[in-house]
Design an enzyme around this catalytic site. Structure first.
Site, PDB file in Angstrom:
ATOM      1  N   TRP A 102       2.962   1.095   5.329  1.00 24.30           N
ATOM      2  CA  TRP A 102       2.925   1.514   3.868  1.00 24.30           C
ATOM      3  C   TRP A 102       2.952   3.236   3.470  1.00 24.30           C
ATOM      4  O   TRP A 102       3.385   3.145   2.929  1.00 24.30           O
ATOM      5  CB  TRP A 102       1.620   0.846   3.271  1.00 24.30           C
ATOM      6  CG  TRP A 102       1.191  -0.605   3.307  1.00 24.30           C
ATOM      7  CD1 TRP A 102       0.170  -1.038   3.684  1.00 24.30           C
ATOM      8  CD2 TRP A 102       2.307  -1.425   2.683  1.00 24.30           C
ATOM      9  NE1 TRP A 102       0.902  -2.715   3.779  1.00 24.30           N
ATOM     10  CE2 TRP A 102       1.481  -3.083   2.876  1.00 24.30           C
ATOM     11  CE3 TRP A 102       3.137  -1.458   1.518  1.00 24.30           C
ATOM     12  CZ2 TRP A 102       2.458  -3.646   2.540  1.00 24.30           C
ATOM     13  CZ3 TRP A 102       3.812  -2.621   1.646  1.00 24.30           C
ATOM     14  CH2 TRP A 102       3.037  -3.882   1.239  1.00 24.30           C
ATOM     15  N   ASP A 169      -3.786   7.080  -0.551  1.00 27.36           N
ATOM     16  CA  ASP A 169      -4.108   5.203  -0.545  1.00 27.36           C
ATOM     17  C   ASP A 169      -5.174   5.379   0.327  1.00 27.36           C
ATOM     18  O   ASP A 169      -5.345   4.803   1.420  1.00 27.36           O
ATOM     19  CB  ASP A 169      -2.515   4.755   0.329  1.00 27.36           C
ATOM     20  CG  ASP A 169      -2.402   3.643   0.373  1.00 27.36           C
ATOM     21  OD1 ASP A 169      -3.264   2.571  -0.325  1.00 27.36           O
ATOM     22  OD2 ASP A 169      -1.594   2.471   0.682  1.00 27.36           O
ATOM     23  N   LYS A 193      -6.986  -5.700  -2.459  1.00 23.08           N
ATOM     24  CA  LYS A 193      -7.799  -5.805  -0.844  1.00 23.08           C
ATOM     25  C   LYS A 193      -8.569  -6.279  -0.742  1.00 23.08           C
ATOM     26  O   LYS A 193      -9.264  -7.122   0.238  1.00 23.08           O
ATOM     27  CB  LYS A 193      -6.634  -4.715  -0.812  1.00 23.08           C
ATOM     28  CG  LYS A 193      -5.852  -4.829  -0.052  1.00 23.08           C
ATOM     29  CD  LYS A 193      -4.838  -5.620   0.733  1.00 23.08           C
ATOM     30  CE  LYS A 193      -3.555  -6.044   0.695  1.00 23.08           C
ATOM     31  NZ  LYS A 193      -2.539  -4.371   0.084  1.00 23.08           N
TER      32      LYS A 193
HETATM   33  C1  LIG Z   1      -1.482  -3.831   0.470  1.00 22.31           C
HETATM   34  C2  LIG Z   1      -1.084  -2.506   0.588  1.00 22.31           C
HETATM   35  C3  LIG Z   1      -0.251  -1.673  -0.674  1.00 22.31           C
HETATM   36  C4  LIG Z   1       0.630  -2.669  -1.026  1.00 22.31           C
HETATM   37  O1  LIG Z   1       0.057  -3.335  -2.009  1.00 22.31           O
HETATM   38  P1  LIG Z   1       0.741  -3.472  -3.449  1.00 22.31           P
HETATM   39  O2  LIG Z   1       0.190  -3.773  -4.229  1.00 22.31           O
HETATM   40  O3  LIG Z   1       0.987  -4.890  -3.183  1.00 22.31           O
HETATM   41  O4  LIG Z   1       2.019  -2.708  -3.583  1.00 22.31           O
HETATM   42  C5  LIG Z   1      -0.260  -0.665  -0.497  1.00 22.31           C
HETATM   43  N1  LIG Z   1      -0.852  -0.011   0.874  1.00 22.31           N
HETATM   44  C6  LIG Z   1      -1.436  -0.436   1.876  1.00 22.31           C
HETATM   45  C7  LIG Z   1      -2.808   0.522   2.440  1.00 22.31           C
HETATM   46  C8  LIG Z   1      -1.775  -1.948   1.472  1.00 22.31           C
HETATM   47  O5  LIG Z   1      -2.464  -2.879   2.053  1.00 22.31           O
END
Ligand SMILES: *Cc1c(COP(=O)(O)O)cnc(C)c1O
Length: 357
Positions: A102, A169, A193
């Site tokens: 990511w 993030d 998540k």
């Molecule tokens: C799952 C995830 C993403 C991607 O998320 P989307 O909502 O599918 O774009 C980005 N960063 C992390 C840390 C993730 O676990």
């Protein structure tokens, strides 16, 4: 009986949240209408959006001067929006920490918009650790990192000091432990998540950092658009926002982030103790950087796992296959996963060792 759901994402949600959500799909607020067939501008839905924002503010003790947004496009669209909104239009430059898939996807998007300095990377060891002791150039418009690396099972335990803006993030560990929001200028997280179903992305942004790039930003990609329209610039993902609100309310009713921190600590301890104890498995991440959300482990050389796979399926466990870039197994232990589920998995691991070791 429901499965023990270790899915890495979309994730397990509390059973009472799923019950309330399914009820609201049939009849929301006694309106004799479904939540998903009423106007997002109705007072009933506006109240949901406001409540969701209020719960974020309360649970994370978000200081004054920050806006809370529920957007769309997932964390992946934030990979684009962050550089659009924070990199200078001329000679834009940002510092990124490369800690996994990511993080490197975020880097790729930023590179389309300006210069990216990768200040640290753990790619050399298939991202099994968090780089430390790196320096962030003073000229960087911002520093970007990923607090929890969902695929590789590593987590930042101590955030670095930054000379400028700090962007993170937090898709896979937000609301899992205490967070000092004042140390960050922008935080984002896909809901699916640890907060709700896919569809909404939470953004917490310090207002004063916006509008300073000199770039003409398309309206939809501009955070100030969404701030001025209170996350209703276009039709918001009503179901995802509603279920996220319910999950945050569930968290608050049970004792908030302080409570879940303890629960998550216990789950991680039980899980990693077994990974370290069991002679048939080995953890993939460096111990000091292990994630409390996603525990990745491999069978040791020569161990055949067919019997193990049959055993955990038999025990009602779901979603522990590792991501293809790591292999083996990944137990995701998000907020709504009960300690009982972790104990069930650990029992299966012990039994597998007893019968196959
Ligand atoms: C799952 C995830 C993403 C991607 O998320 P989307 O909502 O599918 O774009 C980005 N960063 C992390 C840390 C993730 O676990």
């Amino acid at each position: 009986m429901k499965k023990h759901n270790f899915s890495a994402g979309p994730c397990i949600l509390p059973p009472e949240v799923l019950r309330q959500a399914s009820q609201a799909v049939l009849d929301f607020d006694g309106l004799e209408l479904s939540l998903i067939e009423i106007s997002h501008r109705s007072k009933n839905f506006v109240a949901v959006m406001e409540k969701a924002q209020e719960l974020v503010r309360e649970l994370l003790k978000v200081p004054e001067g920050y806006s809370i947004l529920f957007l769309q496009g997932g964390a992946s669209l934030e990979f684009v929006m962050v550089p659009y909104n924070l990199m200078k239009n001329e000679n834009g430059r940002a510092a990124y920490l490369d800690t996994g898939t990511w993080a490197s996807n975020a880097i790729k998007e930023a590179q389309r918009i300006g210069q990216v300095d990768i200040v640290g990377s753990s790619k050399d060891k298939n991202y099994n650790y968090i780089p430390k002791g790196f320096s962030i150039p003073g000229e960087a418009d911002y520093f970007h990192c990923t607090s929890n690396n969902t695929i590789f099972g590593t987590q930042i335990k101590e955030f670095p000091e930054t000379p400028g803006l700090m962007v993170c993030d937090m898709s896979s560990d937000i609301f899992s432990k205490p967070l000092d929001v004042s140390k960050f200028d922008l935080i984002y997280a896909g809901a699916q998540k640890n907060m709700g179903p896919a569809g909404a992305t939470l953004v917490i942004v310090k207002d004063e950092i916006l509008g300073k790039t000199g770039r003409n930003i398309p309206a939809y990609l501009d955070y100030t658009t969404h701030i001025s329209k209170e996350s209703m610039f276009n039709t918001p993902p009503v179901f995802s926002v509603y279920v996220s609100m319910l999950t945050l309310q569930w968290l608050k009713d049970n004792g908030g982030v302080e409570w879940i921190t303890e629960v998550n600590k216990q789950k991680a301890e039980v899980m990693y103790n077994e990974i370290d104890r069991n002679s048939l498995f080995t953890g993939t991440a460096e111990k000091e950087d292990r994630s409390s959300m996603n525990a990745c482990f491999l069978p040791v050389n020569g161990v055949k796992t067919e019997a193990f796979d049959a055993m955990w399926k038999e025990a009602g466990i779901s979603g522990i296959n590792g991501h293809r870039s790591v292999g083996g197994y990944r137990a995701s232990m998000y907020n709504a996963l009960p300690l009982e589920s972790v104990k069930t998995l650990v029992d299966v691991m012990k039994e597998f060792e007893r019968t196959n070791g």
